[in-house]
Write an enzyme that holds these catalytic residues in place. Structure first.
Site, PDB file in Angstrom:
ATOM      1  N   ALA A 151       0.863  -1.186   0.000  1.00  0.00           N
ATOM      2  CA  ALA A 151       0.000   0.000   0.000  1.00  0.00           C
ATOM      3  C   ALA A 151       0.894   1.229   0.000  1.00  0.00           C
ATOM      4  O   ALA A 151       2.034   1.176   0.450  1.00  0.00           O
ATOM      5  CB  ALA A 151      -0.861  -0.009   1.254  1.00  0.00           C
ATOM      6  N   GLY A 157       0.493  -5.181   0.865  1.00  0.00           N
ATOM      7  CA  GLY A 157      -0.661  -5.218  -0.034  1.00  0.00           C
ATOM      8  C   GLY A 157      -0.302  -5.816  -1.387  1.00  0.00           C
ATOM      9  O   GLY A 157      -1.169  -6.363  -2.076  1.00  0.00           O
ATOM     10  N   GLU A 181      -0.656  -9.353  -0.959  1.00  0.00           N
ATOM     11  CA  GLU A 181      -2.084  -9.629  -0.768  1.00  0.00           C
ATOM     12  C   GLU A 181      -2.837  -9.603  -2.104  1.00  0.00           C
ATOM     13  O   GLU A 181      -3.711 -10.431  -2.345  1.00  0.00           O
ATOM     14  CB  GLU A 181      -2.675  -8.620   0.232  1.00  0.00           C
ATOM     15  N   GLU A 206       4.323  -5.478   7.262  1.00  0.00           N
ATOM     16  CA  GLU A 206       3.520  -4.452   7.942  1.00  0.00           C
ATOM     17  C   GLU A 206       3.921  -4.199   9.389  1.00  0.00           C
ATOM     18  O   GLU A 206       3.854  -3.061   9.852  1.00  0.00           O
ATOM     19  CB  GLU A 206       2.028  -4.827   7.882  1.00  0.00           C
TER      20      GLU A 206
HETATM   21  N1  CAA Z   1       4.531   3.520  -0.002  1.00  0.00           N
HETATM   22  C1  CAA Z   1       5.008   4.745  -0.310  1.00  0.00           C
HETATM   23  N2  CAA Z   1       6.271   4.984  -0.714  1.00  0.00           N
HETATM   24  C2  CAA Z   1       7.084   3.924  -0.795  1.00  0.00           C
HETATM   25  C3  CAA Z   1       6.670   2.623  -0.488  1.00  0.00           C
HETATM   26  C4  CAA Z   1       5.324   2.438  -0.077  1.00  0.00           C
HETATM   27  N3  CAA Z   1       4.833   1.222   0.214  1.00  0.00           N
HETATM   28  N4  CAA Z   1       7.701   1.784  -0.661  1.00  0.00           N
HETATM   29  C5  CAA Z   1       8.736   2.531  -1.072  1.00  0.00           C
HETATM   30  N5  CAA Z   1       8.359   3.831  -1.159  1.00  0.00           N
HETATM   31  C6  CAA Z   1       9.178   4.967  -1.608  1.00  0.00           C
HETATM   32  C7  CAA Z   1      10.295   5.307  -0.648  1.00  0.00           C
HETATM   33  O1  CAA Z   1       9.853   6.205   0.345  1.00  0.00           O
HETATM   34  C8  CAA Z   1      11.339   5.918  -1.561  1.00  0.00           C
HETATM   35  O2  CAA Z   1      10.942   7.241  -1.825  1.00  0.00           O
HETATM   36  P1  CAA Z   1      12.035   8.391  -2.024  1.00  0.00           P
HETATM   37  O3  CAA Z   1      12.871   7.939  -3.183  1.00  0.00           O
HETATM   38  O4  CAA Z   1      11.239   9.599  -2.255  1.00  0.00           O
HETATM   39  O5  CAA Z   1      12.810   8.431  -0.738  1.00  0.00           O
HETATM   40  C9  CAA Z   1      11.152   5.140  -2.872  1.00  0.00           C
HETATM   41  O6  CAA Z   1       9.847   4.555  -2.788  1.00  0.00           O
HETATM   42  C10 CAA Z   1      12.162   4.024  -3.087  1.00  0.00           C
HETATM   43  O7  CAA Z   1      12.166   3.209  -1.915  1.00  0.00           O
HETATM   44  P2  CAA Z   1      13.517   2.706  -1.234  1.00  0.00           P
HETATM   45  O8  CAA Z   1      14.485   3.842  -1.143  1.00  0.00           O
HETATM   46  O9  CAA Z   1      13.140   2.008   0.005  1.00  0.00           O
HETATM   47  O10 CAA Z   1      14.032   1.697  -2.358  1.00  0.00           O
HETATM   48  P3  CAA Z   1      14.777   0.319  -2.195  1.00  0.00           P
HETATM   49  O11 CAA Z   1      15.019  -0.156  -3.562  1.00  0.00           O
HETATM   50  O12 CAA Z   1      15.909   0.447  -1.244  1.00  0.00           O
HETATM   51  O13 CAA Z   1      13.719  -0.681  -1.482  1.00  0.00           O
HETATM   52  C11 CAA Z   1      11.595  -1.751  -1.114  1.00  0.00           C
HETATM   53  C12 CAA Z   1      12.563  -1.064  -2.133  1.00  0.00           C
HETATM   54  C13 CAA Z   1      12.210  -3.043  -0.600  1.00  0.00           C
HETATM   55  C14 CAA Z   1      10.317  -2.031  -1.833  1.00  0.00           C
HETATM   56  C15 CAA Z   1      11.357  -0.786   0.075  1.00  0.00           C
HETATM   57  O14 CAA Z   1      10.994   0.476  -0.423  1.00  0.00           O
HETATM   58  C16 CAA Z   1      10.280  -1.219   1.021  1.00  0.00           C
HETATM   59  O15 CAA Z   1      10.505  -2.063   1.867  1.00  0.00           O
HETATM   60  N6  CAA Z   1       9.089  -0.586   0.921  1.00  0.00           N
HETATM   61  C17 CAA Z   1       8.026  -0.726   1.863  1.00  0.00           C
HETATM   62  C18 CAA Z   1       7.356  -2.059   1.792  1.00  0.00           C
HETATM   63  C19 CAA Z   1       6.229  -2.127   2.801  1.00  0.00           C
HETATM   64  O16 CAA Z   1       6.380  -1.879   3.973  1.00  0.00           O
HETATM   65  N7  CAA Z   1       5.050  -2.504   2.308  1.00  0.00           N
HETATM   66  C20 CAA Z   1       3.897  -2.645   3.120  1.00  0.00           C
HETATM   67  C21 CAA Z   1       3.086  -1.404   3.052  1.00  0.00           C
HETATM   68  S1  CAA Z   1       1.733  -1.490   4.158  1.00  0.00           S
HETATM   69  C22 CAA Z   1       0.585  -2.438   3.378  1.00  0.00           C
HETATM   70  O17 CAA Z   1       0.749  -2.863   2.283  1.00  0.00           O
HETATM   71  C23 CAA Z   1      -0.641  -2.637   4.235  1.00  0.00           C
HETATM   72  C24 CAA Z   1      -1.678  -3.453   3.636  1.00  0.00           C
HETATM   73  O18 CAA Z   1      -1.787  -4.598   3.976  1.00  0.00           O
HETATM   74  C25 CAA Z   1      -2.657  -2.855   2.755  1.00  0.00           C
END
Ligand code: CAA
Ligand code: NAI
Length: 708
Positions: free
Chosen positions: A63, A109, A112, A132
């Protein structure tokens, strides 16, 4: 059709491509676009099956984390969850085989959505996970209900409570993936989808029961993990909520289990814990953005390194480079010091080997990257030289002058000093623009924080290179200013001052440590000092005395000096703030320390009294926030959130509290200021509110903009 989602027909398969850079996060537009495209595929006479795939480097990273801040009430959260759950059920009800094709990451998500497809295929390098809990929430789109149905309860519990990703191979073996594709992912996914169509197969995850049928085993697994979490969760609530939701998958039907997930998700997403952890998610990415160092500043490649000083820190730093695959020379004054350093390194790797975290082959390959030496031969090939000799200004200046001669003119020269002025080294280096502080934390091969200390002349290119290198070394690099103790240790002095004074006033060593551990730290101030060495602090105090300074203003407790004089340096001498049985690290409270504290208190005319755990936390955290405000006002940290990142990664500040500055925001800066003033009246003028704290409190603001 949403511009975020593309639709095309290939080989009678509808290909739905999500295109929302950088990580295809599930914004409202993306979710709607996927639903519309799948519906269109289902209705399209030219399509026999549907493939869902991500454009760019990844499938879907979850998400969009920004949208959670829009949720203000439980009802709002549940309403939104209901809409997402309904959307996923609709996908799952598609009349044609629906296949998720995964590369990069399918997280949160993203996984999911994939699990609501009928099948999942992935390239071998893909990773899937439910991260999460690392944001203080639980899967909110049916993950706690579908994942156990695919992979069984134990793995689902692990994935949803530790938040770690797993490899495609592991996911395939566990049943989360149906195939790992060699070669082109889209082509592989299309032929997989066509084969399902030919076989008239369509599998809805929510209908699966096999892996959750054994209710007793499932419930026992839930209970076992709850017990384990008690020991490791450090006060975080979300991992327990994830277990509760998975338990509902075992005890309830899919719809009722989903409703339970929605309730638990709402509770979590509205919590301070989640606010704090989401704050850190963005703070950890913000640290790399330096206002006057543009994103396109060239960062040099670091392919060879050299470290001078093979002691505690130099050895750990060499390991950090070797672990990143970077060959490193390790120099010390003589063969005996080198042998000592190398034997510590070997022992560390052997301990990693015995825990099964590294293979014998990987160990010997990594070890082979470290070349011990007593000369500067080969230094001319290094892109960076890190100095880690004893903390002595004249010695270090001499070493810098030597390194400057031995290293290539364009090499970066970094110092690991904890207290000395980087500009002094720059002055003798003949290349001030390339001199920088790389302040690692002990043990340097383990601790994630790297303070990147910017001297007066450090070039932007060196700052950009240091930030990139930090990532390469698996560290979190935070750029800080060149003041005494930089950010981490400058603030730590106030944390320790309060711990010492609370002890003299009547709290015990173990009460103070327990209060801090209950707050969420892995170790309290005294336990930490027993690990780091009471002698280390003593040496710094001696140095400061010699130059007429103190680390933190206010009464200087004599208790740590008395322990030092007794030879009680901490774990390494079997006694410090605690005593230790031979070969054991178990902290045993020692009445001698309390006696010394009582004696010192009497000398200062303090009448010892009972102190509550709440007062301990309030005093220590107020001291940290007030000094943090001063660090900010003085410009030694770029933003409050950088200080939070420093504390979380340097000293194990609990993530679910967001860091010392974020925590102060949650307490309320008016309250924090009132406490500083109260302490000033009670204890003396060494407590002074930082003008920045006063200003923000007066204006009703917080360190991080709006009050959380
Ligand atoms: N939402 C919003 N922004 C996100 C994002 C997300 N889920 N995931 C990454 N971004 C953004 C980062 O903030 C970053 O932005 P900036 O360049 O402006 O700083 C950009 O995307 C690139 O991210 P990273 O610098 O982290 O890139 P990376 O290549 O080192 O890592 C990744 C990639 C492994 C996907 C890492 O970004 C990550 O772990 N993201 C989050 C994953 C996460 O926690 N997902 C669960 C979300 S909650 C959910 O999904 C709830 C549900 O059940 C509905
Ligand atoms: P240490 O005493 O364990 O190691 C210092 C090493 O430097 C010794 O092996 C010594 O033989 C070697 N050395 C001395 N002079 C040398 C020279 N001229 N050439 C080559 N090698 C030489 O010290 P430690 O703890 O590793 O500290 C090193 C530096 O790291 C200090 O500046 C210290 O302030 C800093 N630091 C220490 C931390 C800690 O927790 N110990 C944490 C962060 C920084």
């Amino acid at each position: 059709m949403s511009p975020l989602v593309r639709y095309e027909i290939r080989d009678r398969v509808a290909v739905v491509t999500i295109d929302n850079p950088p990580v295809n996060a599930l914004s409202a537009g993306v979710m709607e676009g996927i639903s519309d495209a799948v519906e269109r595929g289902d209705d399209d006479a030219d399509a026999d099956a549907i493939v869902l795939i991500g454009a760019g480097t990844t499938f879907i990273a979850g998400a969009d984390i920004n949208i959670f801040k829009e949720l203000k009430t439980r009802e709002q959260s549940i309403e939104r969850s209901q809409a997402v759950h309904a959307r996923l059920k609709q996908l799952e009800d598609a009349g044609k085989p629906l296949v998720a094709a995964i590369h990069g990451h399918a997280l949160g998500g993203g996984l999911e959505f994939a699990m609501a497809c009928h099948y999942r295929v992935a390239v071998a390098t893909a990773r899937v996970g439910q991260p999460e809990v690392q944001l203080g929430i639980i899967p909110g789109a049916g993950g706690t209900q579908r994942l156990p149905r695919l992979c069984g309860v134990p793995l689902a519990l692990d994935m949803c409570t530790d938040g770690k990703m797993i490899t495609a191979a592991r996911a395939k073996q566990a049943g989360i993936l149906d195939a790992v594709i060699d070669g082109d992912l889209l082509e592989g996914a299309i032929s997989f989808a066509r084969a399902r169509e030919v076989a008239k197969e369509r599998r809805r995850t929510r209908d699966l029961q096999d892996k959750i049928r054994d209710r007793d085993a499932g419930l026992a697994a839930c209970q076992a993990i709850r017990t384990r979490l008690l020991g490791v969760s450090r006060g975080a609530r979300a991992p327990f909520a994830a277990v509760d939701a998975i338990e509902a998958c075992i005890t309830l039907d899919f719809d009722a289990g989903s409703r339970r997930e929605m309730e638990l998700f709402a509770e979590c997403v509205l919590s301070t814990e989640s606010l704090a952890m989401r704050h850190l998610f963005f703070a950890e990415r913000e640290v790399a953005k330096i206002p006057d160092v543009p994103k396109d500043t060239p960062a040099r490649a670091i392919t060879r390194a050299a470290v001078v000083g093979a002691g505690t820190m130099g050895g750990g730093i060499a390991m950090a480079y070797a672990n990143a695959g970077i060959p490193v020379l390790l120099k010390d004054v003589d063969l005996a010091s080198l042998a000592r350093g190398m034997s510590v390194i070997r022992k560390n790797y052997e301990s990693t080997l015995s825990k099964g975290k590294i293979t014998p082959e990987a160990l010997s390959q990594t070890l082979a990257l470290i070349t011990p030496t007593t000369s500067y031969d080969g230094f001319a090939d290094a892109d960076i030289v890190v100095e880690a000799v004893f903390e002595n200004l004249d010695l270090k200046k001499g070493v810098f002058a030597e390194i400057a001669k031995a290293a290539r003119p364009d090499a970066i020269l970094a110092s690991n000093t904890s207290t000395l002025d980087i500009d002094e080294f720059a002055a003798v280096s003949g290349r001030p623009a390339q001199v920088v502080g790389h302040h690692f934390f002990s043990p340097a091969n383990v601790m994630k924080l790297l303070e990147i200390v910017r001297g007066r002349s450090t070039s932007k290119e060196v700052v950009a290179t240091s930030l990139k290198l930090a990532k390469q070394l698996n560290k979190v690099g935070v750029v800080v200013g060149n003041c005494f103790g930089f950010v981490a240790n400058r603030m730590l002095a106030y944390y320790m001052r309060e711990a010492y004074l609370l002890l003299e006033e009547g709290a015990s060593v173990s009460q103070i440590d327990s209060a801090i551990i209950d707050f969420g730290y892995p170790v309290g101030p005294f336990g930490m000092q027993d690990i780091a060495g009471i002698d280390v602090g003593w040496r710094i105090r001696q140095y400061l005395k010699s130059v007429g300074k103190t680390r933190a203003e206010g009464p200087q407790s004599a208790v740590p000096d008395r322990l030092y004089e007794m030879g009680r340096y901490g774990q390494k001498t079997g006694a410090g703030w605690y005593r230790y049985e031979p070969g054991s690290r178990t902290r045993i409270p020692d009445p001698i320390v309390e006696d010394i504290a009582a004696e010192e208190a009497a000398k200062r005319g303090i009448i010892r009294h009972a102190i509550s755990d709440e007062d301990i936390i309030a005093r220590i955290m107020t001291a940290l926030a007030n000094e943090g405000a001063q660090v900010l006002a003085d410009g030694y940290a770029i933003r409050a959130s950088d200080i939070d990142v420093v504390y979380v990664h340097g000293f194990g500040f609990p993530r679910h509290r967001g860091g010392p500055m974020f925590y102060a925001d949650t307490v309320g800066l008016r309250t924090v200021l009132a406490r500083v003033n109260e302490y000033r009246d009670q204890y003396g003028d060494y407590w002074q509110p930082s003008p920045l704290l006063e200003k923000l409190a007066r204006e009703g603001r917080a360190f991080h903009g709006d009050t959380p």
